[in-house]
Design a protein around this motif. Sequence first.
Motif, PDB file in Angstrom:
ATOM      1  N   ALA A   1     -26.237 -41.542  -3.760  1.00  0.00           N
ATOM      2  CA  ALA A   1     -25.918 -40.636  -2.654  1.00  0.00           C
ATOM      3  C   ALA A   1     -24.537 -40.009  -2.861  1.00  0.00           C
ATOM      4  N   LYS A   2     -23.574 -40.807  -3.274  1.00  0.00           N
ATOM      5  CA  LYS A   2     -22.231 -40.278  -3.534  1.00  0.00           C
ATOM      6  C   LYS A   2     -22.264 -39.276  -4.686  1.00  0.00           C
ATOM      7  N   ALA A   3     -22.955 -39.628  -5.777  1.00  0.00           N
ATOM      8  CA  ALA A   3     -23.055 -38.736  -6.935  1.00  0.00           C
ATOM      9  C   ALA A   3     -23.751 -37.428  -6.578  1.00  0.00           C
ATOM     10  N   ASP A   4     -24.678 -37.496  -5.624  1.00  0.00           N
ATOM     11  CA  ASP A   4     -25.401 -36.298  -5.197  1.00  0.00           C
ATOM     12  C   ASP A   4     -24.613 -35.474  -4.181  1.00  0.00           C
ATOM     13  N   GLY A   5     -23.389 -35.902  -3.874  1.00  0.00           N
ATOM     14  CA  GLY A   5     -22.518 -35.114  -3.014  1.00  0.00           C
ATOM     15  C   GLY A   5     -22.565 -35.440  -1.542  1.00  0.00           C
ATOM     16  N   PHE A   6     -23.277 -36.481  -1.163  1.00  0.00           N
ATOM     17  CA  PHE A   6     -23.289 -36.862   0.246  1.00  0.00           C
ATOM     18  C   PHE A   6     -21.942 -37.462   0.636  1.00  0.00           C
TER      19      PHE A   6
END
Length: 162
Positions: free
Chosen positions: A106-111
């Motif tokens: 989720a962090k890597a996907d920009g969330f």
Amino acid sequence: MQIRDAAESDWPAMWAFMRPIVEAAETYPWAPDTPEDWVHAYWMERPAPASRLVAELDGQVAGTVEIHPNLPGQGSHVANAGFMVDPAFGRRGVGRALGEAALARAKADGFYAMQFNAVVATNTHAVKLWHSLGMSTLALIPGGFDHPKDGLVDMHLMFRVL
């Protein structure tokens, strides 16, 4: 244990353990008779930035997570996720590995954050796991879940900045 993106070819193994979890109606708010095609579309067919992962253990799919925006539009920077672990692989770290992987993806996907809207209070292992991974319970929704054995039980609304 290997965590990787789920492939369509994983679906039969996933559905084999997901179906009894859905039918038990103890941890998911879906109706016990929710059809496979609906679950498949929900889990496997959401467009990006949604993603889905599987955990492989002993050469078998042992669990899965799907990650998606919690809300559309101005709420889409907060992720939500659903998890299911094959009970045959319980207490072997699959849930923790999937939880860590989901937070990282989720962090890597920009969330910006992760929010869980409906963690059933009687699912004490999940509540303990999510707290150990830094999720905070923001609220308890009194009687928010109609448990088939315990009646109306609370649900945790959980949140963590990534």
